[in-house]
Design an enzyme around this catalytic site. Structure first.
Site, PDB file in Angstrom:
ATOM      1  N   PHE A 262       0.842  -1.199   0.000  1.00 36.13           N
ATOM      2  CA  PHE A 262       0.000   0.000   0.000  1.00 36.13           C
ATOM      3  C   PHE A 262       0.878   1.250   0.000  1.00 36.13           C
ATOM      4  O   PHE A 262       1.878   1.323   0.714  1.00 36.13           O
ATOM      5  CB  PHE A 262      -0.884  -0.032   1.243  1.00 36.13           C
ATOM      6  CG  PHE A 262      -2.069   0.902   1.203  1.00 36.13           C
ATOM      7  CD1 PHE A 262      -2.569   1.408   0.015  1.00 36.13           C
ATOM      8  CD2 PHE A 262      -2.702   1.257   2.383  1.00 36.13           C
ATOM      9  CE1 PHE A 262      -3.664   2.252  -0.003  1.00 36.13           C
ATOM     10  CE2 PHE A 262      -3.798   2.095   2.388  1.00 36.13           C
ATOM     11  CZ  PHE A 262      -4.281   2.593   1.190  1.00 36.13           C
ATOM     12  N   TYR A 263       0.464   2.254  -0.780  1.00 36.25           N
ATOM     13  CA  TYR A 263       1.202   3.520  -0.849  1.00 36.25           C
ATOM     14  C   TYR A 263       0.881   4.338   0.399  1.00 36.25           C
ATOM     15  O   TYR A 263      -0.132   5.030   0.484  1.00 36.25           O
ATOM     16  CB  TYR A 263       0.821   4.272  -2.116  1.00 36.25           C
ATOM     17  CG  TYR A 263       1.568   5.572  -2.311  1.00 36.25           C
ATOM     18  CD1 TYR A 263       2.931   5.670  -2.074  1.00 36.25           C
ATOM     19  CD2 TYR A 263       0.897   6.717  -2.740  1.00 36.25           C
ATOM     20  CE1 TYR A 263       3.612   6.854  -2.254  1.00 36.25           C
ATOM     21  CE2 TYR A 263       1.569   7.915  -2.934  1.00 36.25           C
ATOM     22  CZ  TYR A 263       2.922   7.976  -2.684  1.00 36.25           C
ATOM     23  OH  TYR A 263       3.595   9.161  -2.864  1.00 36.25           O
TER      24      TYR A 263
ATOM     25  N   ALA B 147      -8.486  -1.031   1.803  1.00 33.69           N
ATOM     26  CA  ALA B 147      -8.678  -2.478   1.926  1.00 33.69           C
ATOM     27  C   ALA B 147      -9.759  -2.972   0.980  1.00 33.69           C
ATOM     28  O   ALA B 147      -9.629  -4.046   0.372  1.00 33.69           O
ATOM     29  CB  ALA B 147      -9.025  -2.835   3.367  1.00 33.69           C
TER      30      ALA B 147
ATOM     31  N   HIS C 290      -8.957  -5.620  -1.988  1.00 34.44           N
ATOM     32  CA  HIS C 290      -9.627  -6.911  -2.063  1.00 34.44           C
ATOM     33  C   HIS C 290     -10.425  -7.066  -3.350  1.00 34.44           C
ATOM     34  O   HIS C 290     -10.485  -8.172  -3.905  1.00 34.44           O
ATOM     35  CB  HIS C 290     -10.476  -7.120  -0.816  1.00 34.44           C
ATOM     36  CG  HIS C 290      -9.633  -7.295   0.411  1.00 34.44           C
ATOM     37  ND1 HIS C 290     -10.049  -6.951   1.667  1.00 34.44           N
ATOM     38  CD2 HIS C 290      -8.363  -7.768   0.558  1.00 34.44           C
ATOM     39  CE1 HIS C 290      -9.080  -7.212   2.535  1.00 34.44           C
ATOM     40  NE2 HIS C 290      -8.052  -7.695   1.882  1.00 34.44           N
TER      41      HIS C 290
ATOM     42  N   GLY D 258       1.174  -6.212   0.303  1.00 31.67           N
ATOM     43  CA  GLY D 258       0.219  -6.463  -0.764  1.00 31.67           C
ATOM     44  C   GLY D 258       0.853  -6.948  -2.049  1.00 31.67           C
ATOM     45  O   GLY D 258       0.205  -7.629  -2.849  1.00 31.67           O
TER      46      GLY D 258
ATOM     47  N   TRP E 104       3.671  -6.473   6.910  1.00 33.07           N
ATOM     48  CA  TRP E 104       2.572  -5.776   7.580  1.00 33.07           C
ATOM     49  C   TRP E 104       2.937  -5.401   9.014  1.00 33.07           C
ATOM     50  O   TRP E 104       2.661  -4.278   9.452  1.00 33.07           O
ATOM     51  CB  TRP E 104       1.312  -6.652   7.578  1.00 33.07           C
ATOM     52  CG  TRP E 104       0.673  -6.775   6.242  1.00 33.07           C
ATOM     53  CD1 TRP E 104      -0.149  -5.854   5.634  1.00 33.07           C
ATOM     54  CD2 TRP E 104       0.802  -7.861   5.319  1.00 33.07           C
ATOM     55  NE1 TRP E 104      -0.532  -6.308   4.394  1.00 33.07           N
ATOM     56  CE2 TRP E 104       0.033  -7.541   4.178  1.00 33.07           C
ATOM     57  CE3 TRP E 104       1.490  -9.068   5.352  1.00 33.07           C
ATOM     58  CZ2 TRP E 104      -0.076  -8.389   3.080  1.00 33.07           C
ATOM     59  CZ3 TRP E 104       1.390  -9.916   4.265  1.00 33.07           C
ATOM     60  CH2 TRP E 104       0.614  -9.579   3.144  1.00 33.07           C
TER      61      TRP E 104
ATOM     62  N   ASP F  83      -3.501  -8.422   4.977  1.00 32.70           N
ATOM     63  CA  ASP F  83      -4.704  -8.362   4.143  1.00 32.70           C
ATOM     64  C   ASP F  83      -4.377  -8.971   2.782  1.00 32.70           C
ATOM     65  O   ASP F  83      -3.553  -9.865   2.687  1.00 32.70           O
ATOM     66  CB  ASP F  83      -5.232  -6.921   4.035  1.00 32.70           C
ATOM     67  CG  ASP F  83      -4.193  -5.935   3.527  1.00 32.70           C
ATOM     68  OD1 ASP F  83      -3.117  -6.374   3.065  1.00 32.70           O
ATOM     69  OD2 ASP F  83      -4.439  -4.718   3.582  1.00 32.70           O
TER      70      ASP F  83
ATOM     71  N   ARG G 243       0.747 -35.300 -31.645  1.00 35.16           N
ATOM     72  CA  ARG G 243       0.689 -34.464 -30.445  1.00 35.16           C
ATOM     73  C   ARG G 243       1.116 -35.213 -29.189  1.00 35.16           C
ATOM     74  O   ARG G 243       1.081 -34.651 -28.106  1.00 35.16           O
ATOM     75  CB  ARG G 243      -0.723 -33.929 -30.226  1.00 35.16           C
ATOM     76  CG  ARG G 243      -1.172 -32.937 -31.260  1.00 35.16           C
ATOM     77  CD  ARG G 243      -2.565 -32.412 -30.931  1.00 35.16           C
ATOM     78  NE  ARG G 243      -2.581 -31.635 -29.713  1.00 35.16           N
ATOM     79  CZ  ARG G 243      -2.393 -30.319 -29.662  1.00 35.16           C
ATOM     80  NH1 ARG G 243      -2.149 -29.634 -30.762  1.00 35.16           N
ATOM     81  NH2 ARG G 243      -2.434 -29.680 -28.517  1.00 35.16           N
TER      82      ARG G 243
END
Length: 269
Positions: free
Chosen positions: A64-65, A86, A90, A114, A137, A145, A257
């Protein structure tokens, strides 16, 4: 078309590039919205057979920024920002898992928080020998998350998942490969070229069969074996009535094949 991500479609591949390199390609809310939209577009585009997600320059995605958090708005403002973030994280992760195209995570550098979640949600993951993986995290004092409580233990096993989460240690490419986080490791200098080769191979395979396999494997995690096999029967019946089937069967019966792989991957290091 997009401001926060790079996007192009070439040779049947929709490439999505996370591009905030000065912050190791952390994802803003806008970037997450754009990634989700690009995935929707890929699903609607019959010329697209596969999606590749990668990062600009030397990082994959650092999560996350955090610099857009409205610290001046107090606890309530921060809480609301994380709630919105969030939700978009998601939605994006759900779309990576559900999009009706195979998704390749081409991990060219750090995958933290993330970013790790994106790699886990993708159908295939390869990495450069310069990559590294970390939960991260707990470093910033928040809970995990991006569906990692769903995906991490399923891919690496409960003990290893708990080790990564509780110790917050960094995992490097060879160990990541050994644990199953990635299937192959390639030299950094050749990585983008090789990633495109893998993505093109995925895109060239029959899309309807790729989608069937993807949907079945995800559903199979959650279903009793009886339900899984019932859906497999339905997929078999659907596949043999598809125009792709008879030419393949004829080639196979003629001996053309028998030893041909559907998708050929470059050898890793």
């Amino acid at each position: 078309m997009y401001e926060a991500i790079g996007h192009r479609v070439e040779d049947g591949v929709a490439e999505i590039t996370i591009k905030l390199p000065r912050h190791r390609n952390a994802l803003s809310v806008k970037a997450m919205q754009e990634v989700t939209d690009a995935l929707n577009r890929a699903e609607e585009d019959d010329s697209v057979g596969a999606v590749m997600i990668t990062g600009a320059e030397d990082a994959f995605c650092a999560g996350f920024y955090l610099r857009e958090i409205p610290l001046d708005k107090g606890v309530a403002g921060v809480r609301d920002h994380f709630r919105i973030g969030a939700l978009w994280w998601h939605q994006m992760i759900h779309k990576i898992i559900r999009v009706k195209r195979p998704v390749l995570a081409a991990i060219n550098g750090v995958a933290a928080g993330g970013g790790l979640g994106i790699s886990l949600a993708s159908d295939m993951a390869i990495c450069a020998d310069s990559a590294k993986f970390v939960c991260a995290w707990h470093t910033i004092g928040i809970g995990n998350d991006t569906a990692t409580s769903y995906s991490l233990a399923r891919i690496v096993g409960m003990r290893r998942a708990m080790e990564l989460m509780l110790t917050n240690r960094t995992l490097y490419p060879e160990e990541a490969k050994d644990w199953g986080l990635v299937s192959r490791v390639y030299p950094k200098d050749d990585f983008r070229e090789v990633a495109w080769k893998v993505a093109r191979e995925l895109a060239a395979a029959p899309t309807h069969l790729q989608v069937m396999a993807k949907e079945r494997f995800h559903a199979g995690w959650m279903q009793p074996v009886e339900e899984c096999t019932e859906f497999e029967i339905q997929n078999v019946i659907a596949s043999v009535t598809h125009p792709h089937f008879m030419p393949c069967l004829t080639e196979f019966l003629d001996g053309h094949r028998a030893d041909r792989p559907q998708v050929e991957l470059p050898a890793g290091v």
